[in-house]
Design a protein around this motif. Structure first.
Motif, PDB file in Angstrom:
ATOM      1  N   ALA A 237       0.823  -1.202   0.000  1.00  0.00           N
ATOM      2  CA  ALA A 237       0.000   0.000   0.000  1.00  0.00           C
ATOM      3  C   ALA A 237       0.860   1.256   0.000  1.00  0.00           C
ATOM      4  N   LEU A 238       1.958   1.233   0.773  1.00  0.00           N
ATOM      5  CA  LEU A 238       2.845   2.397   0.801  1.00  0.00           C
ATOM      6  C   LEU A 238       3.519   2.621  -0.546  1.00  0.00           C
ATOM      7  N   GLU A 239       3.937   1.566  -1.240  1.00  0.00           N
ATOM      8  CA  GLU A 239       4.589   1.718  -2.540  1.00  0.00           C
ATOM      9  C   GLU A 239       3.617   2.274  -3.569  1.00  0.00           C
ATOM     10  N   ALA A 240       2.383   1.813  -3.543  1.00  0.00           N
ATOM     11  CA  ALA A 240       1.393   2.337  -4.494  1.00  0.00           C
ATOM     12  C   ALA A 240       1.151   3.812  -4.243  1.00  0.00           C
ATOM     13  N   ALA A 241       1.106   4.222  -2.975  1.00  0.00           N
ATOM     14  CA  ALA A 241       0.913   5.637  -2.667  1.00  0.00           C
ATOM     15  C   ALA A 241       2.073   6.473  -3.168  1.00  0.00           C
ATOM     16  N   ILE A 246       4.234  10.450  -7.333  1.00  0.00           N
ATOM     17  CA  ILE A 246       5.216  10.833  -8.362  1.00  0.00           C
ATOM     18  C   ILE A 246       4.491  11.238  -9.644  1.00  0.00           C
ATOM     19  N   LEU A 247       3.485  10.527 -10.060  1.00  0.00           N
ATOM     20  CA  LEU A 247       2.769  10.842 -11.296  1.00  0.00           C
ATOM     21  C   LEU A 247       2.053  12.189 -11.179  1.00  0.00           C
TER      22      LEU A 247
END
Length: 886
Positions: A237-241, A246-247
């Motif tokens: 979940a943290l990596e997806a956030a 960044i996008l």
């Protein structure tokens, strides 16, 4: 569990007593064991064995400032604590509990100020875990409160240590004092301390945060797999956030990139402009360097030209010869009024020649043509001036002496002794002393001829003065001539041969030395300094030599002072053997021949009274001992020659006197005391009166020769008539002793011969007395001699049965020898008196004769009593009474 050593109040008091500092308080004291070994490894005995120690944590309060120390104390042989080491707590950097120790009671303390970090720190081992924890808690609390930081802790959990401290915090209790006073705190805490050992290592807030953090991970799941799955889901979940964030930031990134492109183009334009400016600046720098190079060359050329002009001016000035000096050196006068100019010209010439030498001239100029030509010109000036000055001085010395010799008032005349006076001569010579110094510096070889000229001229004056003085001295001395036949046998023994007083002879000789020896020393000293010899000063000007002042001018002027101050720079310390040899050679030329006049005085004095040689020898020795200076070598040689000549003359007198003694042998019949015996006493008495100084050896040698010849002659004369030999010897030896009794008490040499004569006298007396006794009692003592000889081979009781030794024979001998014994004794006395010429010797000789006869008779009586016990004869007492009555 055993009681902890921390609670040992007695131990803490012992530590405070060992520290001996009232300002330092002991907080904690624990018994430990100190070791250097490693757990689990073998260690050596001795140094690595565990040693009992006490660790004490102390605080030193100095006003508001507190310092914490960790002290290690050891036990002495008497069990008393004494300080071993002390560590400052602020340098504690590391606390490490040794993991190799299964008990966990061993730890090390690391300090950052130890000199040798390569040496392993000591290991401290507690009795139990509680002691260890209590000490470590105290150290950490004190570090945090006083220093504001904690050391690094290895091998133990700080949280675990904090929990232990809270669980084992001792209560603060009070107790009554022994005197019933106010309550006092327990042994663990101090009222004045700001730090308590029970303080927590972790605060309450920190502990709650740790529990909350740990609570977030305590989810109640019993399985680790579920907890791991939960963590993975949270990570995804943290990596997806993060990707979504960044996008969303892409437009902002594009704006940043556009700004970077714009900045890049500006930077490139700036770089191009900087390159253009750099090229222009480089060209400008090259132009400036070229201008500076040309400017520096011109400036250096200007400085060099200026220095060259100055150097050439100096060189031209050095090469210039002043006209006044050139005229003075080539044709000037040497009169006294012109000497200042001559000396100045010499000084300039010396300096000019020295200035053209390499040490004083730049070596680059040494080979210049101008320098060589100028040096040759100066050398020509030098040779011209030296030749002119030398010729003038030679003529000047000769003219001075010729003037003095032509004036008779300078010398002794009839009826007037003239003391030589060279004050005016030295004053005139001193005028040219500085000129001689400069001549020496210009050309040392020129001094040889000048010294010879001076010596040759002055030698004539000195010899003339000595000859005239010696002649007048002898002519004015009144003295009667003493006969030289001192020990001639033909003269009567009572003749007085020393009546004439000849003291004026030795006084005249002493006056000759008093006048001329200091004069010659002064002349030697003056010559040495005047002629520039590099030798030490002989005597201080006006000094004393042998009690006489060295100066000779009556007005007290010192002529040598000017010589001493001619040129102080030329004086050299120490002796120059070459110069000294040259000086002595010149002094030989200066003074040679003057010794003949001294010899004439010595010979004249010898003819008047040969014994005056003794006085003259002592006077000469006294002067000779005072001449110590090396430059007075000729004077010492002169005195030595005089001493030798006096010794030779005195030896000649001694030989003639000995020859007179030996002439007594020619008289075959000699009776009584020989004439030379009393004459020698008279001669010795006068010789003792003439002794002066160190002349004792000379006289003692004469005594030895005289007495040896006298005794030898006496013995030879005695052998010519053996009948009267002993009488003749004892009379003469007795006369020798009587005449020299007083002198022998004060003269060791004569005392020796006195004792020798005494022994010879006793021997002659014994022989003469025995002869007289045997003549009167020949049969009696021959009988005694026969018995005495047989005693060595025959038993005493058998002797009366021997032929001629019977009792009848004894009675005949006694009757024959003792029937008129009083007449026989009287005959002995007459016999002793008959040929004796010295009547004063008769009483002592008669006493010796009676004593000798009585001794012989007593021996005979004892022998008769032993061998002939029944026979009777006069007793010894009767014979003694008879002799006493005679």
């Amino acid at each position: 569990m055993a009681k902890s050593s921390v609670d040992d109040a007695e131990l803490r008091r012992a530590c405070e007593a060992a520290i001996e500092d009232p300002k330092e308080k002991v907080i904690t004291s624990i018994r430990v064991a100190k070791s250097h070994g490693l757990w689990g490894k073998s260690v050596k005995l001795g140094r690595h064995m565990a040693k009992p120690r006490v660790l004490a944590l102390t605080i030193n309060s100095q006003g508001q400032r507190k310092s914490a120390f960790l002290r290690a104390l050891k036990y002495t042989t008497g069990g008393v604590l004494e300080p071993a080491k002390v560590y400052k707590l602020r340098h504690l950097s590391k606390v490490e509990v040794i993991t190799n120790d299964p008990s966990g009671c061993t730890f090390t303390l690391g300090f950052d100020n130890l000199r040798s970090q390569s040496v392993a720190p000591p290991q401290w081992t507690m009795r139990n875990i509680d002691d260890r924890n209590r000490l470590l808690v105290s150290i950490l609390n004190m570090s945090k409160d006083l220093l504001g930081h904690l050391p690094k802790v290895v091998g133990i959990d700080v949280v675990e240590l904090s929990l232990w401290a809270k669980a084992n915090a001792p209560p603060v209790s009070t107790q009554k004092s022994p005197q019933g006073g106010a309550p006092v705190a327990s042994a663990v805490t101090e009222p004045e301390m700001k730090v308590a050992v029970e303080k927590e290592l972790v605060s309450q807030a920190e502990e709650e945060d740790i529990e909350a953090l740990l609570g977030t991970y305590v989810t109640g799941n019993g399985e680790a797999e579920e907890f791991s799955e939960r963590l993975k889901r949270e990570l995804q979940a943290l990596e997806a956030a993060n990707v979504h964030a960044i996008l969303e930031s892409e437009p902002m990134i594009e704006q940043v990139l556009q700004g970077l492109d714009t900045a890049m183009s500006c930077v490139e334009d700036m770089d191009e402009w900087l390159g253009i400016f750099n090229v222009k600046l480089r060209h400008m720098r090259e132009d400036i360097e070229s201008i500076e190079t040309r400017n520096n060359s011109l400036e250096m050329q200007s400085v060099n030209n200026k220095a060259l002009i100055e150097e050439l001016d100096k060189l031209v000035e050095r090469l210039r010869v002043p006209s006044e000096y050139a005229a003075c050196l080539t044709g000037g006068s040497f009169d006294e009024a012109r000497m200042i100019q001559n000396v100045e010209a010499c000084e300039w010439l010396t300096g000019a020649l020295r200035g053209l030498e390499v040490p004083y001239l730049d070596p680059a100029y040494a080979n210049m043509r101008a320098i060589k030509e100028k040096r040759a010109e100066l050398e020509k000036l030098k040779s011209t001036f030296v030749r002119r000055a030398s010729e003038f001085l030679r003529n000047y010395f000769a003219s001075l002496v010729d003037f003095m010799i032509s004036d008779k008032s300078y010398f002794s005349q009839r009826g007037q002794l003239k003391r030589p006076d060279h004050a005016d001569l030295r004053y005139k010579c001193r005028t040219y002393a500085r000129l001689l110094q400069h001549l020496k510096s210009l050309d040392k070889n020129c001094l040889g001829s000048l010294r010879k000229a001076y010596c040759s001229s002055l030698n004539l004056l000195l010899r003339r003065e000595a000859r005239e003085f010696a002649n007048e001295l002898r002519a004015s001395t009144k003295a009667s001539r003493n006969p030289t036949v001192w020990l001639e046998g033909s003269s009567g023994s009572g003749q007085n041969v020393n009546a004439a007083d000849t003291s004026t002879v030795s006084e005249a000789y002493a006056k000759m030395l008093t006048i001329f020896i200091p004069l010659l020393v002064d002349e030697s000293s003056f010559f040495a300094h005047f002629m520039c010899f590099e030798v030490p000063t002989l005597v201080p000007p006006g000094g004393i030599v042998n009690g006489n002042k060295t100066g000779y001018d009556d007005d007290g002027n010192d002529d040598d002072l000017g010589i001493m101050d001619i040129d102080e720079n030329d004086s050299k310390p120490g002796k120059n053997s070459v110069e000294l040899a040259a000086l002595n050679e010149s002094l030989q030329d200066l003074l040679d021949g003057i010794q003949e006049d001294f010899y004439a005085v010595v010979d004249w004095a010898y003819k008047i009274d040969p014994l005056r040689c003794i006085s003259m020898h002592g006077i000469t020795e006294r002067y000779l001992s005072g001449q110590k200076a090396d430059a007075a070598g000729f004077v010492r040689l002169l005195l030595g020659d005089l001493e030798s000549r006096i010794s030779v003359q005195f030896s000649r007198f001694v030989d003639e006197a000995c020859h007179q003694i030996e002439r007594n042998e020619r008289n075959v019949r000699q009776m009584g005391v020989l004439s030379y015996i009393p004459r020698f006493a008279t001669l010795a008495t006068r010789m003792e009166q003439y002794i002066q100084g160190q002349s004792r050896d000379l006289v003692d040698q004469a005594y030895t020769k005289f007495v040896s010849i006298m005794f030898a002659t006496l013995e030879k004369i005695a052998q010519t008539d053996s009948k009267y030999a002993d009488m003749f010897l004892l009379e003469n030896y007795a006369a020798f002793q009587n005449s020299l009794y007083d002198l022998a008490n004060v003269v060791p040499t004569l005392a020796k011969f006195y004792h020798q004569a005494s022994e010879a006298y006793e021997q002659a007396c014994t022989r003469h007395i025995n002869t007289i006794i045997l003549v009167q009692f020949e049969r009696l003592f021959q009988f005694f001699k026969r018995i005495e000889d047989l005693m060595f081979t025959v038993a005493p009781e058998e002797i009366p049965f021997q032929l001629g030794l019977s009792k009848m024979d004894l009675r005949k001998v006694l009757k024959t020898s003792l029937s008129g014994v009083d007449k026989s004794i009287a005959a002995m006395y007459k016999k002793l008196q008959k040929n004796l010429t010295s009547e004063e010797l008769l009483p002592s000789l008669w006493d010796k004769c009676k004593k000798e006869f009585l001794d012989k008779y007593e021996n005979f009586v004892q022998l008769v009593a032993k061998i002939y016990p029944t026979e009777t004869m006069p007793s010894v007492a009767e014979m003694r009474d008879l002799l006493a009555s005679m």
